[in-house]
Design a protein around this motif. Structure first.
Motif, PDB file in Angstrom:
ATOM      1  N   ASP A   1       0.801  -1.223   0.000  1.00  0.00           N
ATOM      2  CA  ASP A   1       0.000   0.000   0.000  1.00  0.00           C
ATOM      3  C   ASP A   1       0.838   1.279   0.000  1.00  0.00           C
ATOM      4  OD1 ASP A   1      -2.189  -1.642   0.098  1.00  0.00           O
ATOM      5  OD2 ASP A   1      -2.526  -1.414   2.248  1.00  0.00           O
ATOM      6  N   VAL A   2       2.146   1.144  -0.004  1.00  0.00           N
ATOM      7  CA  VAL A   2       3.022   2.321   0.031  1.00  0.00           C
ATOM      8  C   VAL A   2       3.253   2.834  -1.382  1.00  0.00           C
ATOM      9  CG1 VAL A   2       5.366   3.132   0.518  1.00  0.00           C
ATOM     10  CG2 VAL A   2       4.161   1.706   2.188  1.00  0.00           C
ATOM     11  N   HIS A   3       3.003   4.133  -1.585  1.00  0.00           N
ATOM     12  CA  HIS A   3       3.196   4.760  -2.889  1.00  0.00           C
ATOM     13  C   HIS A   3       3.894   6.108  -2.675  1.00  0.00           C
ATOM     14  CE1 HIS A   3       0.552   1.695  -4.604  1.00  0.00           C
ATOM     15  NE2 HIS A   3      -0.311   1.969  -3.647  1.00  0.00           N
ATOM     16  N   VAL A   4       5.205   6.077  -2.637  1.00  0.00           N
ATOM     17  CA  VAL A   4       5.996   7.299  -2.482  1.00  0.00           C
ATOM     18  C   VAL A   4       7.004   7.378  -3.624  1.00  0.00           C
ATOM     19  CG1 VAL A   4       5.752   7.397   0.028  1.00  0.00           C
ATOM     20  CG2 VAL A   4       7.653   6.108  -0.980  1.00  0.00           C
TER      21      VAL A   4
ATOM     22  N   GLU B   1      -3.411  11.312  15.404  1.00  0.00           N
ATOM     23  CA  GLU B   1      -3.136  12.320  14.379  1.00  0.00           C
ATOM     24  C   GLU B   1      -1.825  12.030  13.642  1.00  0.00           C
ATOM     25  OE1 GLU B   1      -5.114  14.860  13.326  1.00  0.00           O
ATOM     26  OE2 GLU B   1      -6.582  13.866  14.609  1.00  0.00           O
ATOM     27  N   LEU B   2      -0.803  11.605  14.369  1.00  0.00           N
ATOM     28  CA  LEU B   2       0.478  11.296  13.732  1.00  0.00           C
ATOM     29  C   LEU B   2       0.348  10.074  12.834  1.00  0.00           C
ATOM     30  CD1 LEU B   2       3.427  12.018  13.408  1.00  0.00           C
ATOM     31  CD2 LEU B   2       3.938  10.686  15.467  1.00  0.00           C
ATOM     32  N   VAL B   3      -0.399   9.069  13.274  1.00  0.00           N
ATOM     33  CA  VAL B   3      -0.627   7.878  12.453  1.00  0.00           C
ATOM     34  C   VAL B   3      -1.405   8.237  11.192  1.00  0.00           C
ATOM     35  CG1 VAL B   3      -1.867   5.678  12.339  1.00  0.00           C
ATOM     36  CG2 VAL B   3      -0.484   6.226  14.355  1.00  0.00           C
ATOM     37  N   ALA B   4      -2.442   9.048  11.350  1.00  0.00           N
ATOM     38  CA  ALA B   4      -3.257   9.431  10.191  1.00  0.00           C
ATOM     39  C   ALA B   4      -2.427  10.212   9.175  1.00  0.00           C
ATOM     40  CB  ALA B   4      -4.459  10.252  10.653  1.00  0.00           C
ATOM     41  N   MET B   5      -1.647  11.186   9.646  1.00  0.00           N
ATOM     42  CA  MET B   5      -0.830  11.997   8.753  1.00  0.00           C
ATOM     43  C   MET B   5       0.193  11.145   8.006  1.00  0.00           C
ATOM     44  SD  MET B   5       1.810  15.100   9.724  1.00  0.00           S
ATOM     45  CE  MET B   5       2.977  13.927  10.450  1.00  0.00           C
ATOM     46  N   THR B   6       0.881  10.275   8.713  1.00  0.00           N
ATOM     47  CA  THR B   6       1.929   9.448   8.108  1.00  0.00           C
ATOM     48  C   THR B   6       1.331   8.445   7.136  1.00  0.00           C
ATOM     49  OG1 THR B   6       3.230   9.669  10.137  1.00  0.00           O
ATOM     50  CG2 THR B   6       3.892   7.954   8.612  1.00  0.00           C
ATOM     51  N   THR B   7       0.198   7.855   7.504  1.00  0.00           N
ATOM     52  CA  THR B   7      -0.443   6.870   6.631  1.00  0.00           C
ATOM     53  C   THR B   7      -0.887   7.508   5.318  1.00  0.00           C
ATOM     54  OG1 THR B   7      -1.207   5.628   8.569  1.00  0.00           O
ATOM     55  CG2 THR B   7      -2.271   5.143   6.464  1.00  0.00           C
ATOM     56  N   ARG B   8      -1.487   8.690   5.408  1.00  0.00           N
ATOM     57  CA  ARG B   8      -1.934   9.376   4.189  1.00  0.00           C
ATOM     58  C   ARG B   8      -0.747   9.680   3.276  1.00  0.00           C
ATOM     59  NH1 ARG B   8      -5.409  12.223   7.799  1.00  0.00           N
ATOM     60  NH2 ARG B   8      -3.952  13.968   7.858  1.00  0.00           N
ATOM     61  N   TYR B   9       0.343  10.113   3.851  1.00  0.00           N
ATOM     62  CA  TYR B   9       1.548  10.395   3.060  1.00  0.00           C
ATOM     63  C   TYR B   9       2.059   9.141   2.359  1.00  0.00           C
ATOM     64  CZ  TYR B   9       6.574  10.802   2.232  1.00  0.00           C
ATOM     65  OH  TYR B   9       7.825  10.736   1.694  1.00  0.00           O
ATOM     66  N   LEU B  10       2.123   8.050   3.060  1.00  0.00           N
ATOM     67  CA  LEU B  10       2.658   6.813   2.488  1.00  0.00           C
ATOM     68  C   LEU B  10       1.748   6.235   1.409  1.00  0.00           C
ATOM     69  CD1 LEU B  10       4.101   5.040   5.665  1.00  0.00           C
ATOM     70  CD2 LEU B  10       5.371   6.142   3.822  1.00  0.00           C
ATOM     71  N   ARG B  11       0.449   6.423   1.573  1.00  0.00           N
ATOM     72  CA  ARG B  11      -0.489   5.914   0.562  1.00  0.00           C
ATOM     73  C   ARG B  11      -0.531   6.794  -0.667  1.00  0.00           C
ATOM     74  NH1 ARG B  11      -5.037   4.593   4.683  1.00  0.00           N
ATOM     75  NH2 ARG B  11      -5.628   6.725   4.165  1.00  0.00           N
ATOM     76  N   GLY B  12       0.034   8.002  -0.556  1.00  0.00           N
ATOM     77  CA  GLY B  12      -0.007   8.932  -1.684  1.00  0.00           C
ATOM     78  C   GLY B  12      -1.346   9.589  -1.825  1.00  0.00           C
ATOM     79  N   ASP B  13      -2.100   9.725  -0.719  1.00  0.00           N
ATOM     80  CA  ASP B  13      -3.410  10.366  -0.781  1.00  0.00           C
ATOM     81  C   ASP B  13      -3.236  11.839  -1.159  1.00  0.00           C
ATOM     82  OD1 ASP B  13      -4.365   7.995   0.054  1.00  0.00           O
ATOM     83  OD2 ASP B  13      -4.870   8.606   2.094  1.00  0.00           O
ATOM     84  N   GLN B  14      -4.125  12.318  -1.968  1.00  0.00           N
ATOM     85  CA  GLN B  14      -4.123  13.716  -2.394  1.00  0.00           C
ATOM     86  C   GLN B  14      -5.066  14.540  -1.532  1.00  0.00           C
ATOM     87  OE1 GLN B  14      -1.931  14.735  -4.688  1.00  0.00           O
ATOM     88  NE2 GLN B  14      -1.190  12.621  -4.795  1.00  0.00           N
TER      89      GLN B  14
END
Length: 206
Positions: A154-157, A193-206
């Motif tokens: 699920d990682v897209h960076v 909040e830290l988990v949510a922020m990091t997860t969104r970044y790793l998934r490549g969410d816009q």
């Protein structure tokens, strides 16, 4: 990274069990004294008294209290190994749980003594050993995180190396800040909040 302070070089490296035990008593005593009295009032005399040794004996091991604090930081960093990194679930849909495990591990490594952690952050000078320990731990942590990112579907960076560096720095820096002052924000809120922020970044969410 700051340069090493030569004043912090320990005077004696234990070669015998008895000497190692004495050095350990000094460090344990210092941790209690700094937490109880603060750094300014946490004198070497108080540390020697708490360790039940003479001030002369203390100076055989450490030239000053700055060197003692630097050694306490070395031990703190060396304890913070991520032993469970290889046991995480890396199946599709598990990315948030993987990130949460990383965040919780960082938090657990800093729960023991918030007062001492705050003193380390605010007062510590950098010995060469401390600088070497920070570099060694950082490379190991970044390598572990990069390996997880490379294997998780699920990682897209754009760049795994940069992503691993960013995540380790962000999690460690913010965790240090939080655990040194638990009144700043609720731990559960910070974690979510830290988990949510990091997860969104790793998934490549816009």
């Amino acid at each position: 990274m700051p340069s090493a302070d030569r004043r912090l070089q320990p005077r004696r490296r234990p070669r015998q069990v008895r000497a190692e035990l004495t050095r350990g008593r000094i460090l344990t005593a210092a941790a209690h004294v700094f937490a109880e009295y603060g750094y300014a009032a946490g004198t070497t005399n108080r540390i020697a008294e708490r360790a039940h040794i003479s001030i002369g004996s203390l100076y055989q091991y450490f030239p000053n209290k700055d060197a003692i604090l630097a050694e306490l930081m070395v031990r703190h960093i060396d304890r913070g190994t991520w032993a469970e990194a290889d046991e995480l679930d890396l199946s599709p849909g598990s990315l948030e749980a993987t990130v949460r495990a990383l965040v919780r591990d960082a938090m657990d490594n800093h729960r023991d003594d918030p007062q001492l952690l705050r003193i380390m952050i605010e007062e510590a000078s950098f010995s060469q050993e401390l600088l070497d320990t920070i570099e060694r731990h950082g490379k190991k942590r970044v390598g572990q995180v990069r390996d997880l990112l490379a294997r998780h579907p699920d990682v897209h960076v754009g760049d795994l190396d940069v992503a691993a560096e960013l995540i380790v720095f962000t999690v460690e820096l913010n965790t240090h800040k939080l655990m040194a002052d638990l009144r700043a924000v609720r731990v559960e809120t910070f974690e979510n909040e830290l988990v949510a922020m990091t997860t969104r970044y790793l998934r490549g969410d816009q």
